[in-house]
Design a protein around this motif. Structure first.
Motif, mmCIF file in Angstrom:
data_model
loop_
_atom_site.group_PDB
_atom_site.id
_atom_site.type_symbol
_atom_site.label_atom_id
_atom_site.label_comp_id
_atom_site.label_asym_id
_atom_site.label_seq_id
_atom_site.Cartn_x
_atom_site.Cartn_y
_atom_site.Cartn_z
ATOM 1 N N ASP A 282 6.326 -11.023 -27.175
ATOM 2 C CA ASP A 282 6.428 -11.293 -25.740
ATOM 3 C C ASP A 282 6.899 -12.721 -25.499
ATOM 4 O OD1 ASP A 282 5.467 -8.743 -25.075
ATOM 5 O OD2 ASP A 282 3.387 -9.427 -25.127
ATOM 6 N N GLY A 283 6.353 -13.651 -26.272
ATOM 7 C CA GLY A 283 6.740 -15.045 -26.133
ATOM 8 C C GLY A 283 8.202 -15.271 -26.477
ATOM 9 N N ALA A 284 8.695 -14.564 -27.492
ATOM 10 C CA ALA A 284 10.096 -14.708 -27.885
ATOM 11 C C ALA A 284 11.019 -14.197 -26.787
ATOM 12 C CB ALA A 284 10.345 -13.961 -29.189
ATOM 13 N N MET A 285 10.654 -13.073 -26.154
ATOM 14 C CA MET A 285 11.471 -12.539 -25.058
ATOM 15 C C MET A 285 11.465 -13.477 -23.856
ATOM 16 S SD MET A 285 11.288 -8.411 -24.752
ATOM 17 C CE MET A 285 9.520 -8.309 -24.538
ATOM 18 N N LEU A 286 10.287 -14.016 -23.545
ATOM 19 C CA LEU A 286 10.170 -14.958 -22.434
ATOM 20 C C LEU A 286 11.043 -16.189 -22.676
ATOM 21 C CD1 LEU A 286 8.761 -15.983 -19.828
ATOM 22 C CD2 LEU A 286 6.897 -16.815 -21.293
ATOM 23 N N ASP A 287 10.976 -16.734 -23.887
ATOM 24 C CA ASP A 287 11.778 -17.914 -24.211
ATOM 25 C C ASP A 287 13.266 -17.588 -24.161
ATOM 26 O OD1 ASP A 287 9.511 -19.444 -24.538
ATOM 27 O OD2 ASP A 287 9.462 -19.238 -26.720
ATOM 28 N N ALA A 288 13.637 -16.386 -24.602
ATOM 29 C CA ALA A 288 15.054 -16.005 -24.593
ATOM 30 C C ALA A 288 15.590 -15.935 -23.167
ATOM 31 C CB ALA A 288 15.227 -14.659 -25.298
ATOM 32 N N TYR A 289 14.781 -15.392 -22.263
ATOM 33 C CA TYR A 289 15.219 -15.298 -20.871
ATOM 34 C C TYR A 289 15.379 -16.688 -20.264
ATOM 35 C CZ TYR A 289 15.725 -13.461 -16.138
ATOM 36 O OH TYR A 289 16.223 -13.142 -14.895
ATOM 37 N N LYS A 290 14.388 -17.535 -20.469
ATOM 38 C CA LYS A 290 14.450 -18.881 -19.888
ATOM 39 C C LYS A 290 15.620 -19.674 -20.471
ATOM 40 C CE LYS A 290 10.093 -20.077 -20.650
ATOM 41 N NZ LYS A 290 8.845 -20.891 -20.574
ATOM 42 N N SER A 291 15.839 -19.536 -21.759
ATOM 43 C CA SER A 291 16.948 -20.253 -22.389
ATOM 44 C C SER A 291 18.289 -19.764 -21.856
ATOM 45 C CB SER A 291 16.893 -20.081 -23.911
ATOM 46 O OG SER A 291 15.739 -20.696 -24.442
ATOM 47 N N ALA A 292 18.410 -18.465 -21.664
ATOM 48 C CA ALA A 292 19.656 -17.905 -21.139
ATOM 49 C C ALA A 292 19.926 -18.410 -19.730
ATOM 50 C CB ALA A 292 19.598 -16.378 -21.163
ATOM 51 N N LEU A 293 18.887 -18.422 -18.883
ATOM 52 C CA LEU A 293 19.067 -18.875 -17.507
ATOM 53 C C LEU A 293 19.369 -20.370 -17.455
ATOM 54 C CD1 LEU A 293 19.104 -18.104 -14.548
ATOM 55 C CD2 LEU A 293 16.618 -18.367 -14.478
ATOM 56 N N GLU A 294 18.742 -21.139 -18.329
ATOM 57 C CA GLU A 294 18.996 -22.576 -18.367
ATOM 58 C C GLU A 294 20.435 -22.860 -18.782
ATOM 59 O OE1 GLU A 294 16.551 -26.499 -19.823
ATOM 60 O OE2 GLU A 294 16.669 -24.814 -21.224
ATOM 61 N N ALA A 295 20.968 -22.049 -19.708
ATOM 62 C CA ALA A 295 22.353 -22.242 -20.148
ATOM 63 C C ALA A 295 23.353 -21.869 -19.060
ATOM 64 C CB ALA A 295 22.611 -21.411 -21.409
ATOM 65 N N ILE A 296 22.956 -20.955 -18.183
ATOM 66 C CA ILE A 296 23.851 -20.455 -17.138
ATOM 67 C C ILE A 296 23.855 -21.353 -15.910
ATOM 68 C CG2 ILE A 296 24.163 -18.545 -15.489
ATOM 69 C CD1 ILE A 296 22.759 -16.853 -17.868
ATOM 70 N N SER A 297 22.676 -21.800 -15.489
ATOM 71 C CA SER A 297 22.552 -22.517 -14.226
ATOM 72 C C SER A 297 21.976 -23.914 -14.422
ATOM 73 C CB SER A 297 21.660 -21.746 -13.252
ATOM 74 O OG SER A 297 21.441 -22.499 -12.080
ATOM 75 N N PRO A 298 22.725 -24.961 -14.067
ATOM 76 C CA PRO A 298 22.172 -26.322 -14.102
ATOM 77 C C PRO A 298 21.030 -26.537 -13.115
ATOM 78 C CG PRO A 298 24.579 -26.375 -14.057
ATOM 79 C CD PRO A 298 24.166 -24.953 -13.764
ATOM 80 N N ARG A 328 2.786 -4.160 -20.686
ATOM 81 C CA ARG A 328 3.394 -4.677 -21.919
ATOM 82 C C ARG A 328 4.895 -4.889 -21.750
ATOM 83 N NH1 ARG A 328 -0.212 -4.164 -26.037
ATOM 84 N NH2 ARG A 328 1.026 -5.918 -26.838
ATOM 85 N N CYS A 329 5.283 -5.403 -20.611
ATOM 86 C CA CYS A 329 6.687 -5.664 -20.311
ATOM 87 C C CYS A 329 6.939 -7.173 -20.294
ATOM 88 C CB CYS A 329 7.064 -5.066 -18.959
ATOM 89 S SG CYS A 329 6.194 -5.813 -17.546
ATOM 90 N N LEU A 330 8.204 -7.555 -20.221
ATOM 91 C CA LEU A 330 8.553 -8.948 -19.989
ATOM 92 C C LEU A 330 8.287 -9.239 -18.510
ATOM 93 C CD1 LEU A 330 9.773 -11.706 -20.613
ATOM 94 C CD2 LEU A 330 12.050 -10.687 -20.328
ATOM 95 N N ALA A 331 7.249 -10.004 -18.237
ATOM 96 C CA ALA A 331 6.855 -10.305 -16.858
ATOM 97 C C ALA A 331 6.920 -11.810 -16.639
ATOM 98 C CB ALA A 331 5.452 -9.785 -16.569
#
Length: 374
Positions: A282-298, A328-331
């Motif tokens: 769950d933590g890996a998915m959460l980090d992946a989402y945040k990292s993706a959004l950070e790379a997309i939007s300043p 048990r979802c990415l929330a």
């Protein structure tokens, strides 16, 4: 001679006029949420003040819900209720003081750019005309308003978006408007790909009653919806109860709950790390989402945010904690500022509806980035 007039008698209005006899010493109070001690949202109209220097003093600001919200805060103002700009504001000795000299006859002031229930009606009416969209009413609120849910796409994966559990956090519905505008753009390849793979369920406004009443945080009964997810009932929190009923029917792979934060001048995401069932995956998915959004939007960052709960200590009445633990979802909870993004400030507009919409649109890219993992 035009008489100075101050009113809040409209959708989402909130102010109490104590004394408006002197434009340089206008005394105001913010009305508490019904059956609650929460207050901070204000929204009022001033007429008859063209070329008149106004000093408006909100005298009960020291009793507001989040005093950190007044630090470095600048109030919003508009002449046309479309373009909102910031005006000189300071917090001194427990009083919030707004100083402004209107250029036109009438001006509206608000804690943040309002998103009216009328605009909500326009949003869902527009969205339902797209062939990929369907509009459902999940149930009625305590005031008898419809709890609207847009279902978009026909993919196997299920993504739920909820916004504005706290009605004064109007930036959340501006975010949804940007999200939907891109998701329903047939010329956008990211939107088309997501609609093929995902069925989206979008609740643009979780708290219609509080929104119309001019509340900061609660529904018509004075209940904080984001403390009801483990105990929602039709009597106290029908908004959460009906959404959860629908989620149990559809299932959920990703849930994003959209909010605004009074104190922190940043955009950030909070996860459910403290939920008992939260795992390393769950933590890996959460980090992946945040990292993706950070790379997309300043406008998005991962340095500043809420302190992470210790393992197993999360309050399961809070939406994101409950969702990750129960389904048990990415929330995630996405937070936006009432003030400005300190990393990329705009002195004229601060954090604004346009920037909310653009951040909403950017989340489609982040969803596509984690699509295979959810």
């Amino acid at each position: 001679m035009t008489t100075l007039s101050i009113t809040d008698r409209f959708d989402s209005g909130n102010i109490i006029v104590k004394d408006a006899s002197d434009p340089q010493a206008i005394s105001l109070e913010i009305r508490r949420d019904h059956r609650s001690d929460f207050f901070q949202w204000f929204h009022f109209r001033v007429s008859g003040a063209r070329d008149t220097a106004l000093s408006m003093r909100i005298i009960n600001a020291a009793e507001a819900a989040y005093l950190d919200g007044w630090t470095d805060y600048q109030a919003c103002a508009s002449y046309d209720r479309e373009t909102w700009f910031r005006v000189e504001t300071r917090y001194e000795d427990g009083v919030l003081i707004i100083d402004h000299e209107p250029e036109l006859d009438t001006v509206w002031y608000a804690y943040f750019a309002p998103y009216s229930m009328e605009r909500h009606q326009d949003l869902i009416a527009w969205a339902q005309t797209h062939p990929a969209a369907r509009l459902d009413v999940l149930g009625d609120t305590l005031d008898g308003q419809s709890l609207d849910c847009l279902t978009i796409g026909d993919g196997d994966k299920s993504i739920w978006i909820t916004a504005r559990q706290h009605p004064g956090e109007s930036m959340a519905e501006w975010w949804v408007e940007g999200f939907l505008t891109r998701l329903l753009d047939d010329a956008d390849p990211v939107a088309r790909r997501l609609r093929e793979a995902v069925t989206f369920h979008v609740v643009p406004n979780m708290n219609p009653d509080g929104s119309r009443r001019g509340h900061l945080r609660t529904n018509a009964k004075g209940v904080n919806l984001n403390r009801e997810w483990d105990k929602a009932t039709p009597e106290n929190s029908p908004e959460v109860f009906y959404v959860l009923e629908a989620i149990r029917r559809t299932g959920v792979d990703l849930h994003l709950d959209v909010h605004g934060d009074e104190g922190l001048p940043y955009n950030f995401i909070a996860g459910g790390e403290g939920a008992p069932n939260f795992t390393e995956a769950d933590g890996a998915m959460l980090d992946a989402y945040k990292s993706a959004l950070e790379a997309i939007s300043p406008d998005f960052q991962t340095t500043h945010g809420y302190e992470v709960d210790a393992p197993g200590s999360a309050d399961l009445s809070i939406c994101t904690n409950y969702m990750v633990n129960e389904f048990r979802c990415l929330a995630m909870t996405l937070e936006m500022p009432f003030k400005d993004n300190a990393d990329l400030p705009d002195p004229l507009h601060g954090w604004s509806p346009d920037r909310c919409r653009k951040l909403g649109a950017a989340n489609l890219d982040a969803m596509l980035a984690v699509l295979d993992a959810i």
